[in-house]
Design a protein around this motif. Structure first.
Motif, PDB file in Angstrom:
ATOM      1  N   HIS A  76     -46.241  25.054  46.029  1.00 25.15           N
ATOM      2  CA  HIS A  76     -46.239  26.052  45.370  1.00 25.15           C
ATOM      3  C   HIS A  76     -46.328  26.194  43.249  1.00 25.15           C
ATOM      4  O   HIS A  76     -47.006  26.934  43.025  1.00 25.15           O
ATOM      5  N   GLY A  77     -45.967  25.075  43.099  1.00 25.17           N
ATOM      6  CA  GLY A  77     -45.847  24.796  41.386  1.00 25.17           C
ATOM      7  C   GLY A  77     -47.098  23.617  41.081  1.00 25.17           C
ATOM      8  O   GLY A  77     -46.610  23.945  39.816  1.00 25.17           O
ATOM      9  N   GLY A  78     -48.078  23.645  41.504  1.00 31.32           N
ATOM     10  CA  GLY A  78     -49.256  23.163  41.134  1.00 31.32           C
ATOM     11  C   GLY A  78     -49.934  24.182  40.410  1.00 31.32           C
ATOM     12  O   GLY A  78     -50.253  23.859  39.607  1.00 31.32           O
ATOM     13  N   SER A  79     -50.303  25.045  41.150  1.00 27.10           N
ATOM     14  CA  SER A  79     -51.506  25.629  40.864  1.00 27.10           C
ATOM     15  C   SER A  79     -51.293  26.944  39.125  1.00 27.10           C
ATOM     16  O   SER A  79     -52.270  26.398  38.569  1.00 27.10           O
ATOM     17  N   ALA A  80     -50.180  26.900  39.175  1.00 28.13           N
ATOM     18  CA  ALA A  80     -49.440  27.382  37.595  1.00 28.13           C
ATOM     19  C   ALA A  80     -49.831  26.328  36.270  1.00 28.13           C
ATOM     20  O   ALA A  80     -50.580  26.852  35.592  1.00 28.13           O
ATOM     21  N   LEU A  81     -49.541  25.115  37.062  1.00 27.97           N
ATOM     22  CA  LEU A  81     -49.757  24.685  35.698  1.00 27.97           C
ATOM     23  C   LEU A  81     -50.905  23.872  35.599  1.00 27.97           C
ATOM     24  O   LEU A  81     -51.549  23.964  34.646  1.00 27.97           O
ATOM     25  N   ILE A  82     -51.984  23.750  36.586  1.00 33.08           N
ATOM     26  CA  ILE A  82     -53.107  23.521  37.320  1.00 33.08           C
ATOM     27  C   ILE A  82     -54.088  24.593  35.834  1.00 33.08           C
ATOM     28  O   ILE A  82     -54.312  24.162  35.286  1.00 33.08           O
ATOM     29  N   GLY A  83     -53.578  25.681  36.589  1.00 29.83           N
ATOM     30  CA  GLY A  83     -54.447  26.866  35.835  1.00 29.83           C
ATOM     31  C   GLY A  83     -53.619  27.065  34.138  1.00 29.83           C
ATOM     32  O   GLY A  83     -54.836  27.263  33.236  1.00 29.83           O
ATOM     33  N   SER A  84     -52.756  26.630  33.591  1.00 24.60           N
ATOM     34  CA  SER A  84     -52.365  26.343  32.177  1.00 24.60           C
ATOM     35  C   SER A  84     -53.034  25.234  32.044  1.00 24.60           C
ATOM     36  O   SER A  84     -54.127  25.638  30.444  1.00 24.60           O
ATOM     37  N   ALA A  85     -53.334  24.247  32.208  1.00 25.43           N
ATOM     38  CA  ALA A  85     -53.680  22.724  31.496  1.00 25.43           C
ATOM     39  C   ALA A  85     -55.544  23.335  31.482  1.00 25.43           C
ATOM     40  O   ALA A  85     -56.123  22.845  30.915  1.00 25.43           O
ATOM     41  N   LEU A  86     -55.877  24.053  32.551  1.00 21.47           N
ATOM     42  CA  LEU A  86     -57.528  23.618  32.640  1.00 21.47           C
ATOM     43  C   LEU A  86     -57.873  24.783  31.107  1.00 21.47           C
ATOM     44  O   LEU A  86     -58.759  24.746  30.441  1.00 21.47           O
ATOM     45  N   THR A  87     -56.388  26.130  31.018  1.00 20.17           N
ATOM     46  CA  THR A  87     -57.010  26.841  29.920  1.00 20.17           C
ATOM     47  C   THR A  87     -57.358  26.235  28.656  1.00 20.17           C
ATOM     48  O   THR A  87     -58.198  26.275  28.295  1.00 20.17           O
ATOM     49  N   VAL A  88     -55.821  25.315  28.358  1.00 22.07           N
ATOM     50  CA  VAL A  88     -55.536  24.583  27.436  1.00 22.07           C
ATOM     51  C   VAL A  88     -57.316  23.624  26.914  1.00 22.07           C
ATOM     52  O   VAL A  88     -57.615  23.768  26.385  1.00 22.07           O
ATOM     53  N   ALA A  89     -57.214  23.274  28.202  1.00 21.07           N
ATOM     54  CA  ALA A  89     -58.641  21.878  28.449  1.00 21.07           C
ATOM     55  C   ALA A  89     -59.290  23.158  27.443  1.00 21.07           C
ATOM     56  O   ALA A  89     -60.276  22.367  27.245  1.00 21.07           O
ATOM     57  N   VAL A  90     -60.026  23.789  28.280  1.00 22.97           N
ATOM     58  CA  VAL A  90     -61.031  24.726  28.040  1.00 22.97           C
ATOM     59  C   VAL A  90     -61.111  25.381  26.590  1.00 22.97           C
ATOM     60  O   VAL A  90     -62.037  24.685  26.191  1.00 22.97           O
ATOM     61  N   LEU A  91     -60.040  25.960  25.899  1.00 26.06           N
ATOM     62  CA  LEU A  91     -60.077  26.517  25.219  1.00 26.06           C
ATOM     63  C   LEU A  91     -59.909  25.376  23.737  1.00 26.06           C
ATOM     64  O   LEU A  91     -61.029  25.684  22.918  1.00 26.06           O
ATOM     65  N   VAL A  92     -59.474  23.949  23.546  1.00 26.95           N
ATOM     66  CA  VAL A  92     -59.348  23.027  22.974  1.00 26.95           C
ATOM     67  C   VAL A  92     -60.896  22.728  22.624  1.00 26.95           C
ATOM     68  O   VAL A  92     -61.418  22.152  22.039  1.00 26.95           O
ATOM     69  N   GLN A 228     -38.926  30.147  39.013  1.00 25.44           N
ATOM     70  CA  GLN A 228     -40.103  29.708  39.400  1.00 25.44           C
ATOM     71  C   GLN A 228     -40.640  29.110  40.126  1.00 25.44           C
ATOM     72  O   GLN A 228     -39.429  27.696  40.209  1.00 25.44           O
ATOM     73  N   ALA A 229     -41.498  28.521  40.626  1.00 26.20           N
ATOM     74  CA  ALA A 229     -41.638  27.323  41.284  1.00 26.20           C
ATOM     75  C   ALA A 229     -42.547  26.258  40.215  1.00 26.20           C
ATOM     76  O   ALA A 229     -43.570  26.745  39.970  1.00 26.20           O
ATOM     77  N   ASP A 230     -41.797  25.902  39.843  1.00 25.10           N
ATOM     78  CA  ASP A 230     -42.207  24.761  38.879  1.00 25.10           C
ATOM     79  C   ASP A 230     -42.386  23.266  38.744  1.00 25.10           C
ATOM     80  O   ASP A 230     -41.618  23.302  38.694  1.00 25.10           O
ATOM     81  N   TRP A 231     -43.734  22.624  38.762  1.00 24.78           N
ATOM     82  CA  TRP A 231     -43.014  21.214  38.995  1.00 24.78           C
ATOM     83  C   TRP A 231     -41.819  20.231  37.658  1.00 24.78           C
ATOM     84  O   TRP A 231     -40.836  20.067  38.196  1.00 24.78           O
ATOM     85  N   ALA A 232     -42.199  21.222  36.503  1.00 22.37           N
ATOM     86  CA  ALA A 232     -41.383  20.053  35.187  1.00 22.37           C
ATOM     87  C   ALA A 232     -40.424  20.841  35.406  1.00 22.37           C
ATOM     88  O   ALA A 232     -39.107  20.696  35.553  1.00 22.37           O
ATOM     89  N   LEU A 233     -40.022  22.118  36.107  1.00 23.35           N
ATOM     90  CA  LEU A 233     -39.057  23.029  36.159  1.00 23.35           C
ATOM     91  C   LEU A 233     -37.748  22.058  37.345  1.00 23.35           C
ATOM     92  O   LEU A 233     -36.627  21.952  37.093  1.00 23.35           O
TER      93      LEU A 233
END
Length: 281
Positions: A76-92, A228-233
């Motif tokens: 469960h914890g990977g989709s949010a991380l990937i989505g957030s990182a992808l958003t940052v990478a696209v915007l930057v 929440q399920a998050d890899w870093a958390l």
């Protein structure tokens, strides 16, 4: 078929398998993370074993500090991380590409970009994230995404501007200026198509950096909050019991590392100039 076409076909046949081998791990890992919630064997908030229960039976990776299934929370914890990182990478990447192309054509804007990048570089990333994320109303993942985008854009813009600077003084730009083309045309229609390799490589690097920044913020509990399920958390929550069930910490740590490495390799393999580099090896 001409000799040039034959050579190009032979190069493509040799390079393509290597590119697929580099891209496949990233694609598989992303698909697994996106489909994880659908295939998770247990609910992420349901205790199924004792605290830090050993791996075995219906819990291949054991339990976490509350006895919840580590595998289910990992899926469960990977989709949010990937989505957030992808958003940052696209915007930057998008902002840096636009600003960098215009900065290469405008000396005044180029100086402003350089000074801004120098100032941001002096700010420690952890301190910047803490200041901006804690000051953001409500905090959460959106604050981390906005902070990572804000801190990453100036330096990335400087990279694009540096790559575009030699092209800004080339013959085809001078010819376009002589024809009366506007600045936006020079930046988007003349410079940008010649920066594909740089932009793609920058996107891969920004994604990797975003993964680590968001993971670091999660470890500091500046982004997602329990339960929440998050890899870093997961790493932070289960670190006290690493000797009881190492998988509760090792599994999410490996997932973060594999995600960053696989995406970086995929971006490198998809770079347009990659074929010529492989041919020289």
């Amino acid at each position: 078929m001409t000799a040039t076409a034959t050579i190009a076909t032979q190069r493509a046949r040799r390079v393509w398998p290597r590119a697929v081998a580099r891209v496949s791990p990233a694609v598989l890992l992303v698909l697994l993370a996106l489909a994880g919630p659908l295939i998770a064997p247990h609910r992420i908030d349901k205790p199924v074993t004792e605290a830090y229960g050993a791996a075995g039976g219906g819990v291949p990776l054991g339990g976490d500090q509350l006895g919840r299934d580590v595998l289910s929370r990992l899926l469960h914890g990977g989709s949010a991380l990937i989505g957030s990182a992808l958003t940052v990478a696209v915007l930057v990447t998008l902002l840096a590409t636009l600003f960098g192309c215009f900065a290469a054509l405008s000396p005044r804007l180029g100086q402003l970009v350089e000074r801004t990048a120098d100032t941001v570089i002096l700010l420690p990333p952890v301190l910047g994230i803490m200041l901006l994320a804690l000051a953001w109303p409500g905090g959460g993942r959106l604050a981390i995404v906005a902070t990572a985008t804000l801190l990453g854009t100036p330096y990335a813009t400087r990279i694009i501007a540096g790559a575009a600077a030699p092209l800004a003084h080339s013959g085809f730009i001078e010819a376009a200026v002589a024809n009366g083309e506007r600045t936006w045309h020079l930046a988007l229609r003349e410079l940008l198509p010649n920066l594909r390799s740089t932009v793609l490589a920058l996107f891969g690097l920004r994604f990797v950096e975003a993964v680590y920044i968001i993971s670091m913020a999660g470890f500091l509990q500046l982004g997602p909050q329990p339960p929440q399920a998050d890899w870093a958390l997961m790493i932070r929550e289960n670190s006290p019991g690493i000797l009881l069930n190492p998988w509760a910490v090792v599994a999410p740590a490996l997932a973060i590392g594999l995600l960053a490495i696989s995406v970086n390799l995929a971006a490198e393999a998809l770079t347009p100039d990659r074929g010529r580099k492989e041919e020289l090896r």
